[in-house]
Design a protein around this motif. Structure first.
Motif, short mmCIF file in Angstrom:
data_model
loop_
_atom_site.label_atom_id
_atom_site.label_comp_id
_atom_site.label_asym_id
_atom_site.label_seq_id
_atom_site.Cartn_x
_atom_site.Cartn_y
_atom_site.Cartn_z
N ALA A 3 -1.37 11.39 6.58
CA ALA A 3 -1.32 10.49 5.43
C ALA A 3 -2.51 9.55 5.45
CB ALA A 3 -0.01 9.71 5.44
N ILE A 4 -3.24 9.47 4.33
CA ILE A 4 -4.37 8.57 4.18
C ILE A 4 -4.09 7.73 2.94
CG2 ILE A 4 -6.87 8.36 3.95
CD1 ILE A 4 -7.08 11.23 5.04
N VAL A 5 -4.10 6.40 3.10
CA VAL A 5 -3.62 5.50 2.05
C VAL A 5 -4.70 4.47 1.73
CG1 VAL A 5 -1.76 3.95 1.33
CG2 VAL A 5 -1.31 5.74 3.03
N GLY A 6 -4.92 4.23 0.44
CA GLY A 6 -5.88 3.21 0.04
C GLY A 6 -5.74 2.85 -1.42
N VAL A 7 -6.54 1.89 -1.85
CA VAL A 7 -6.48 1.38 -3.22
C VAL A 7 -7.86 0.85 -3.58
CG1 VAL A 7 -5.79 -0.95 -2.56
CG2 VAL A 7 -5.10 -0.08 -4.78
N SER A 8 -8.13 0.73 -4.88
CA SER A 8 -9.38 0.17 -5.38
C SER A 8 -10.57 1.05 -5.01
CB SER A 8 -9.56 -1.27 -4.88
OG SER A 8 -10.60 -1.92 -5.57
#
Length: 316
Positions: free
Chosen positions: A111-116
């Motif tokens: 799982a790789i999670v990010g935003v913007s």
């Protein structure tokens, strides 16, 4: 590039989560906020593992491209790390695209999670490897801010593979009612724009495009969305969902929603506004590359319709 879906194992309490910075040196600028975010992630039951340069600073970046890529790839290669969360945002994540080790990422699905700004890295990884990545809370902006409990709860539910997390009940406002199903492409509009015309461009054909942005005027976002139109992206997607803009001021009285409706007026696919995701404190986590259905007449206006983790269990 199109490739078969690849799924990471679901996360469980006690899992080790790598935390890296891939753009602006936000942890270095606000170490107390960063520490609070790490503590909140730990309180959720995970064991945060910090990248070597997560709190470094090199001008407007957290480090050189080689340093930041080494941090990220080290977390990917480490078999004891179950997932990776990007610390925050910035404006230079695209500097890392040419150095991403896609074979390594494909060989170690997690799982790789990010935003913007890092949302462009998520979409590039999905396009090149088929790995479902996750548009969700960051350490600096979400875990550190003691925001709505629903944000952390949906992150935990989705990343643990609970089927209930697939049903998203956001009260969307529909400019064009209808239904469409396709693979999710989700991210910050101005960041996704950096992928147009590059080898890392998402697969637009039949996609459900979900966009948001923050701290830009309607005029600036008009320029970005019109670029997508002129590149033919809007001719290829199956539907569009617009998130809640944050700090995006009207230009000459024209709001972001007004502008989007005008730019998209000649298309037939369904169009909805108001999804809480991205820069909003209350946000859902979206699995980029998984299939989803938007439906104005359904009980749940957005539903994930394909697996997003390697197995899915109702309880963890």
């Amino acid at each position: 590039m199109s490739t078969a879906p690849r799924l990471a194992a679901p996360l469980s309490k006690g899992d080790r989560i790598g935390v890296v910075t891939v753009s602006a040196p936000e942890p270095a600028a606000d170490p107390a906020i960063f520490d609070r975010g790490i503590a909140a992630l730990a309180a959720r039951g995970f064991e945060p593992v910090l990248g070597t340069h997560v709190s470094s600073r090199a001008g407007y970046r957290a480090g050189t491209s080689a340093e930041l890529l080494d941090d990220f790839h080290s977390m990917i290669a480490d078999e004891t790390i179950a997932g990776v969360v990007f610390a925050g945002g910035g404006k230079s994540a695209n500097r890392l695209l040419s150095g991403l080790d896609f074979p390594l990422i494909a060989a170690h699905p997690k799982a790789i999670v990010g935003v913007s700004d890092p949302s462009l890295i998520l979409n590039a990884i999905t396009a090149h490897t088929g790995l479902v990545t996750f548009h969700g809370p960051s350490v600096m902006w979400d875990w550190a801010q003691n925001g709505p409990a629903e944000t952390a709860e949906h992150f935990t539910a989705l990343l643990s593979g609970r089927p209930s997390a697939a049903r998203i009940d956001a009260p969307l406002t529909w400019t064009r009612a209808g239904a469409a199903e396709g693979d999710l492409v989700a991210g910050c509009l101005s960041s996704l724009r950096c992928l147009l015309g590059t080898p890392w461009e998402p697969v637009w054909d039949g996609a459900l495009l979900v966009i948001e942005d923050a701290f830009k005027s309607t005029e600036v976002l008009d320029q970005a969305l019109t670029h997508f139109r002129d590149c033919g992206v809007l001719d290829r997607i199956a539907g569009l969902i617009v998130g809640e803009p944050v700090g995006c001021e009207p230009t000459a009285g024209i709001t972001v929603a007004d502008m989007v409706d005008e730019v998209c007026q000649d298309y037939a696919w369904p169009l909805a506004h108001g999804l809480p995701y991205g820069h909003t404190p209350l946000k859902v986590t979206l699995p980029i590359g998984a299939s989803a259905r938007m439906d104005a007449d359904a009980e749940h206006p957005l539903t994930i319709t394909s697996p997003w983790t390697a197995d899915r269990k109702e309880t963890r």
